[in-house]
Scaffold this active site. Structure first.
Site, mmCIF file in Angstrom:
data_model
loop_
_atom_site.group_PDB
_atom_site.id
_atom_site.type_symbol
_atom_site.label_atom_id
_atom_site.label_comp_id
_atom_site.label_asym_id
_atom_site.label_seq_id
_atom_site.Cartn_x
_atom_site.Cartn_y
_atom_site.Cartn_z
ATOM 1 C CG ASP A 1 -8.294 -3.139 -2.389
ATOM 2 O OD1 ASP A 1 -9.325 -2.619 -2.070
ATOM 3 O OD2 ASP A 1 -7.272 -2.212 -2.158
ATOM 4 C CG HIS B 1 -2.111 1.039 1.222
ATOM 5 N ND1 HIS B 1 -1.844 2.173 1.304
ATOM 6 C CD2 HIS B 1 -3.386 0.561 0.844
ATOM 7 C CE1 HIS B 1 -3.087 2.797 1.307
ATOM 8 N NE2 HIS B 1 -4.001 1.913 1.041
#
Length: 431
Positions: free
Chosen positions: A370, A312
């Site tokens: 996700d 991320h």
């Protein structure tokens, strides 16, 4: 050019071409301190260069804080893990919007307001008839959210505090209805209206899956899972779509236009479409036996193969939302009786493989939120085209909270970034 280290008086100095600018260092409640460069251009004739704005604080905010190194996400100071475990989405929405968790009476009143504003003006049904049946849900959301201003013109008067608050609540309340109707339209099924006896998440699920020809009962495990998913995605500091909402709002635009802009930014696969990309990646891998070969391609800089759902831009540790999402995934699959889901088994094996590989460990590439959310949506029967629309429903709370905060910021001014111009210098037309 020379720089001085931070001084005891909380300043840094920059000397350029014989001139010196003394810049204050500002500290927030948490996180990195920032150098206030507002006088830099006036004093030294310099701009700063920060592509992607990864090292620039463009605003001051009290809403959300992320410590990427430690894997911490706080909404108004509360850890995301505690909110996801102990609060409803309506409570978290109230928290983000007003700064504190609601009392029992405030909670009931807020839920009633959301319910009352969940209905859409009947003429909005006609909007959907203008789209092709195979139109992407995000295209329909962009158009219909912007069009809400034509039906609720009092929301355009942003000078009025009550009007701003009413528009914020309307947007939070109506987004599930718009998203569900976009889904129903794509399937050629009749629209389902919100019900007064359902919660926010129960209504969303019911509007998605209820049909006129058969009774439908909302599964509480699934509605609780959806509530948790909405909480995890409600806000995430100054990301691309939130910054877009703030930027659009800086021009004086009303919240319907600002949220429509946020939806457009969220639509990008690098932002809101990441969970769909994870499913596509797992589909290409195919089976556990292919994981080593796939990982080898990921490590090869010339292969252009990426490990989706890992790492991320902000988190340099485990994404705190990912652990909650993983547990939610197990709960949903167990409730639906999916004991041997190939995608989940493949995802678990891929996660184990990557977390035991020095290449990924050294780079601190851990699963993010996700990685599992797409598997949950797939198990619930939600098509991939709707994944980003679900994200938009959740993030609307953060968008309107950030918009309201930005409007009340005494330092508010229109966004006007600078540039490093590298094109032609002046040249005369020879003709």
């Amino acid at each position: 050019m020379s720089f001085s280290p931070p001084q005891d008086d909380g300043t840094v100095s920059i000397t350029f071409q014989g001139k010196t600018a003394t810049l204050p260092v500002l500290s927030g409640a948490s996180g990195n301190s920032v150098v206030d460069i507002r006088s830099l251009t006036k004093e030294l004739g310099l701009f700063t260069f920060d592509p992607g704005l990864g090292s620039t604080a463009a605003c001051e905010s009290k809403i959300t804080f992320i410590d990427g190194e430690k894997g911490i996400l706080l909404y108004r100071g509360y850890p995301i893990e505690q909110l996801a475990a102990k609060s409803s989405f309506a409570e978290v929405a109230y928290l983000l919007l007003y700064g504190e968790l609601p009392s029992k009476e405030e909670h009931e009143d807020f839920k009633e307001r959301l319910l009352n504003h969940s209905l859409l003006h009947e003429q909005i049904r006609n909007f959907f008839n203008g789209y092709r049946r195979d139109a992407h849900p995000m295209a329909m959301l962009c158009g219909t959210v912007g069009g809400l201003s034509a039906f609720y013109p009092e929301g355009i008067d942003i000078s009025n505090e009550e009007s701003r608050d009413l528009s914020a609540v309307r947007l939070i309340a109506k987004m599930p209805t718009l998203a569900a109707w976009a889904y129903k339209y794509s399937r050629g099924e009749p629209f389902v209206y919100p019900r007064a006896d359902y919660s926010y998440s129960e209504n969303f699920i019911n509007m998605l899956f209820a049909r006129a020809d058969r009774p439908y009962k909302v599964n509480p495990i699934l509605s609780n899972a959806l509530d948790r998913i909405l909480i995890l995605h409600a806000d995430h500091e100054q990301n691309a779509s939130t910054s877009t909402v703030r930027l659009t709002g800086s021009t004086g635009s009303h919240p319907f236009a600002c949220v429509a802009a946020g939806i457009a930014a969220l639509w990008g696969p690098a932002h809101g479409g990441a969970n769909e990309a994870v499913l596509q990646m797992l589909g290409k891998i195919g089976s556990k036996e292919n994981i080593p070969d796939f990982i080898a391609k990921v490590k090869d800089k010339n292969s252009n193969v990426r490990l989706m759902g890992f790492g991320h831009r902000v988190y340099k540790n485990f994404d705190p939302r990912a652990k909650i999402m993983q547990q939610t995934c197990y709960e949903v699959l167990e409730e639906l009786g999916i004991k041997h889901d190939p995608l989940l088994e493949l995802a678990i094996e891929l996660e184990k493989y990557a977390l035991n590989d020095d290449y990924f460990v050294q780079r601190k590439l851990y699963p993010n939120v996700d990685f599992y959310s797409g598997i949950i949506f797939k198990a619930m029967g939600i098509p991939k085209s709707m994944f980003t629309a679900f994200f938009a429903v959740a993030r609307t709370v953060g968008w309107v909270s950030q918009w309201k905060e930005a409007f009340n910021d005494p330092l508010r001014r229109i966004y006007r970034p600078r540039q490093l111009y590298t094109g032609y210098q002046r040249r005369d037309l020879k003709k």
